[in-house]
Design a protein around this motif. Structure first.
Motif, short mmCIF file in Angstrom:
data_model
loop_
_atom_site.label_atom_id
_atom_site.label_comp_id
_atom_site.label_asym_id
_atom_site.label_seq_id
_atom_site.Cartn_x
_atom_site.Cartn_y
_atom_site.Cartn_z
N MET A 1 88.14 0.52 -18.99
CA MET A 1 88.50 -0.82 -19.50
C MET A 1 87.27 -1.56 -20.01
O MET A 1 86.18 -1.40 -19.48
N MET A 2 87.52 -2.35 -21.00
CA MET A 2 86.47 -3.20 -21.54
C MET A 2 87.08 -4.59 -21.69
O MET A 2 88.15 -4.73 -22.29
N ASP A 3 86.43 -5.59 -21.12
CA ASP A 3 86.95 -6.95 -21.20
C ASP A 3 86.35 -7.67 -22.40
O ASP A 3 85.14 -7.63 -22.61
N VAL A 4 87.21 -8.33 -23.14
CA VAL A 4 86.76 -9.10 -24.30
C VAL A 4 86.56 -10.54 -23.84
O VAL A 4 87.51 -11.22 -23.46
N LEU A 5 85.30 -10.97 -23.84
CA LEU A 5 84.99 -12.30 -23.29
C LEU A 5 85.01 -13.37 -24.37
O LEU A 5 85.34 -14.51 -24.12
N GLU A 6 84.61 -13.00 -25.59
CA GLU A 6 84.51 -14.00 -26.66
C GLU A 6 84.68 -13.29 -28.00
O GLU A 6 84.16 -12.18 -28.18
N LEU A 57 83.20 -10.32 -40.01
CA LEU A 57 82.37 -11.52 -40.15
C LEU A 57 82.54 -12.48 -38.97
O LEU A 57 82.89 -13.63 -39.12
N GLY A 58 82.25 -11.95 -37.77
CA GLY A 58 82.39 -12.80 -36.60
C GLY A 58 81.41 -12.41 -35.52
O GLY A 58 80.44 -11.67 -35.76
N THR A 59 81.67 -12.93 -34.34
CA THR A 59 80.84 -12.63 -33.17
C THR A 59 81.74 -12.06 -32.09
O THR A 59 82.96 -12.29 -32.10
N LEU A 60 81.12 -11.33 -31.16
CA LEU A 60 81.92 -10.65 -30.14
C LEU A 60 81.08 -10.48 -28.88
O LEU A 60 79.89 -10.15 -28.96
N THR A 61 81.71 -10.71 -27.72
CA THR A 61 81.08 -10.35 -26.45
C THR A 61 82.08 -9.55 -25.62
O THR A 61 83.23 -9.99 -25.45
N VAL A 62 81.66 -8.38 -25.16
CA VAL A 62 82.53 -7.55 -24.31
C VAL A 62 81.76 -7.20 -23.04
O VAL A 62 80.53 -7.21 -23.01
N ARG A 63 82.52 -6.88 -21.98
CA ARG A 63 81.90 -6.44 -20.72
C ARG A 63 82.57 -5.15 -20.27
O ARG A 63 83.81 -5.06 -20.28
N ALA A 64 81.75 -4.19 -19.91
CA ALA A 64 82.27 -2.89 -19.47
C ALA A 64 82.66 -2.97 -18.00
O ALA A 64 81.96 -3.58 -17.21
N ARG A 65 83.80 -2.35 -17.64
CA ARG A 65 84.18 -2.26 -16.23
C ARG A 65 83.63 -0.98 -15.60
O ARG A 65 83.55 -0.87 -14.39
N SER A 66 83.31 -0.02 -16.46
CA SER A 66 82.66 1.19 -15.95
C SER A 66 81.63 1.62 -17.00
O SER A 66 81.64 1.13 -18.13
N ARG A 67 80.76 2.53 -16.57
CA ARG A 67 79.67 2.95 -17.44
C ARG A 67 80.22 3.58 -18.73
O ARG A 67 81.01 4.52 -18.67
N THR A 68 79.81 3.03 -19.88
CA THR A 68 80.39 3.44 -21.15
C THR A 68 79.29 3.59 -22.20
O THR A 68 78.37 2.77 -22.25
N LEU A 147 90.72 -4.16 -22.90
CA LEU A 147 91.01 -3.00 -23.75
C LEU A 147 90.89 -1.72 -22.93
O LEU A 147 89.82 -1.44 -22.38
N PRO A 148 91.97 -0.94 -22.83
CA PRO A 148 91.86 0.35 -22.13
C PRO A 148 91.01 1.32 -22.94
O PRO A 148 91.06 1.32 -24.17
N LEU A 149 90.22 2.11 -22.25
CA LEU A 149 89.44 3.15 -22.91
C LEU A 149 89.93 4.51 -22.46
O LEU A 149 90.38 4.68 -21.33
N GLY A 150 89.88 5.48 -23.36
CA GLY A 150 90.30 6.84 -23.02
C GLY A 150 89.24 7.55 -22.20
O GLY A 150 88.13 7.03 -21.98
N ARG A 151 89.58 8.74 -21.76
CA ARG A 151 88.63 9.54 -20.99
C ARG A 151 87.59 10.10 -21.97
O ARG A 151 87.96 10.68 -22.98
N PRO A 152 86.32 9.91 -21.69
CA PRO A 152 85.30 10.46 -22.60
C PRO A 152 85.43 11.98 -22.69
O PRO A 152 85.88 12.63 -21.74
N ALA A 153 85.03 12.53 -23.84
CA ALA A 153 85.09 13.97 -24.03
C ALA A 153 84.25 14.66 -22.96
O ALA A 153 83.18 14.16 -22.57
N ALA A 154 84.77 15.80 -22.49
CA ALA A 154 84.01 16.57 -21.50
C ALA A 154 82.79 17.20 -22.17
O ALA A 154 82.69 17.25 -23.40
N GLY A 155 81.85 17.66 -21.39
CA GLY A 155 80.72 18.38 -21.96
C GLY A 155 79.50 17.50 -22.09
O GLY A 155 79.47 16.37 -21.61
#
Lengths: 297, 208
Positions: A1-6, A57-68, A147-155
């Protein structure tokens, strides 16, 4: 998950779109600048067509819930992880609880943020893209969304972890175009104008298309064209002579003759131009002269 | 090259087939879409042309043009397909105005609309919006001079040479004859679009 703060500006989820449903009137949609989307995904080890964020053409702040693993491409924006400035066009490790902040880009229009695993919102007709014309796909992303994130590719981690790239905007020379299906509605003079004149991107441009202002491309034929299928990058010319180039969310058919079609990478570059930017075109490929205009039997 | 078709260039990832006899567009569309090889992304018919787009990582322009030339112009598979029947309550806001413009009574307009056999010429405007050809000449009117800002989903309408059922609420300039309680477009359905190009359609009058 990734949280959209702004968020400011239009923030949408985009992948390579949903081709294959044009017969039902469904636009392909997908990232406006596919080169930048692919690049961002490669930098985090995703398939090139994974879903990522497109910020206009904007600004964005997100916060990771797990290492991404994340990467920023497209319109170059100053970026920080917490208070530490970080570069674009390379892999960045965003630890759990850390925030990534993007400033408004200084040039260009659309910045892409990919995360390892890809944005895993539900697919609609095989794509996670927001189609701003039809409303298919997820609603634009707002502050407060998770925002849900998928499982990162293995390897192993991605083999490429940094790109050097000149900025892919309009200042990199003329955009290559091929003669389109209805180039025979125009005279050789118009082809010369198209190859030499400078056009300005107008403010009523969006993910559907880019409207241009400049020397009129006047038809040599009168009458109406029955609407027919169009593609991303198609330059259609209404009676005013001011061309309009379709981007990803184009309607499946257009009612004006298509004079020229941009190469796919040129459509990506056009999608990075801001209102007011100047752009030129260069005819490439067969049929550059009026003598061998299209329409081979 | 295949006869009766002009192949027009459309960038690196598509070609536009202009079909000289517009009565053959749907037959050609059905033949092409039934036998599309790997790499063909989209086959999109319109009134006089068919756009074929492809993935250049999978196939080539030359292969696609060769395939188009080799596909027979007419398919034999669809002839038996039954018409899709759509029940309509003919109480539209424009029914009386259409009748007046056509010099008919409202009942005669309904009879003409239900007697016609329509065929989906192409889709566009919004997902699932099917342009139905076969509208009787006496009902062919230009669009309303002032479009409505909102036409409800299910509205059965006519304009120019077409009829249609609005799949979702949207702005619209067509003349409203009535309404149908049918989902033209439903993403929760295995096949979202009720109608595809080439399908035949008949309207049936429901009691008001």
């Amino acid at each position: 998950m990734m949280d959209v703060l702004e968020v400011s500006g239009l923030l949408t989820v985009q992948d390579l779109g949903r081709p294959g449903y044009g017969h039902w009137g469904v636009s392909p949609s997908g990232a406006a600048d596919r080169t930048s989307l692919r690049l961002a995904n490669r930098l985090v080890g995703n398939d090139e067509g994974s879903a990522a964020l497109e910020l206009t053409l904007g600004t964005l702040t997100v916060r990771a819930r797990s290492r991404t693993l994340v990467a920023i491409t497209g319109a170059p924006a100053a970026a920080w992880i917490d208070d530490r400035p970080v570069p674009t066009l390379r892999s960045l490790l965003l630890d759990a609880g850390r925030t990534l902040r993007l400033a408004r880009p200084t040039v260009g229009l659309r910045t892409y943020l990919a995360a390892s695993g890809g944005v895993a919102v539900p697919e609609v007709l095989g794509s996670r893209s927001t189609d701003t014309l039809s409303g298919l796909g997820p609603a634009p992303v707002q502050a407060g969304d998770a925002l849900p994130l998928g499982r990162p590719a293995a390897g192993p981690p991605p083999a490429v972890d940094v790109f050097t790239q000149r900025y892919l905007g309009g200042g990199d020379g003329p955009l290559p175009v091929l003669l389109g299906p209805r180039a025979d509605w125009f005279s050789a003079d118009v082809l010369r104008t198209l190859s030499s004149a400078s056009y300005r991107v107008t403010s009523d441009s969006n993910r559907v298309g880019v409207r241009l202002d400049g020397a009129a491309l006047t038809r040599s034929r009168t009458g109406e064209l029955a609407p027919e299928g169009v593609v991303r990058g198609a330059m259609q010319v209404p009676p005013s002579g001011m061309p309009m180039v379709f981007l990803s969310d184009h309607p499946v058919t257009g009612g004006y003759p298509v004079l020229a079609v941009l190469l796919p990478a040129a459509a990506d570059r056009l999608a990075q131009l801001r209102p007011g930017d100047e752009v030129r075109f260069a005819l490439v490929g067969p049929g550059r002269s009026a003598e061998d205009a299209p329409g081979s039997r | 090259m295949t006869s009766g078709v002009i192949i027009r260039p459309c960038g690196l990832e598509a070609v536009l087939l202009e079909v000289e006899d517009r009565g053959q567009v749907l037959d050609r569309y059905e033949a092409l879409s039934a036998h599309a090889p790997a790499g063909v992304r989209d086959v999109v018919p319109s009134q006089v042309a068919i756009l074929v787009s492809f993935d250049p990582a999978v196939t080539t322009l030359e292969a696609v043009v060769a395939w188009i030339g080799a596909v027979p112009a007419v398919t034999s598979s669809r002839a038996a397909a039954a018409a899709v029947q759509i029940a309509v309550t003919y109480d539209g806001e424009d029914l009386a105005a259409v009748a007046a413009a056509a010099g008919m009574t409202s009942e005669e307009v309904v009879r003409a609309h239900t007697a016609a056999e329509f065929r989906v010429a192409f889709c566009g405007f919004t997902p699932g919006f099917a342009y139905l050809s076969g509208l009787p000449v006496e009902l062919q009117l230009p669009r309303r001079s002032t479009p409505r800002t909102r036409v409800p989903a299910g509205s059965v309408a006519i304009a120019s040479e077409f009829s249609a059922v609005y799949p979702q609420a949207s702005p619209g300039g067509w003349h409203l004859l009535g309404r149908a309680d049918v989902r033209m477009w439903d993403l929760d359905r295995e096949v979202p679009g009720l109608l595809s190009p080439g399908d035949t359609v008949r309207f049936i009058a429901s009691p008001p």
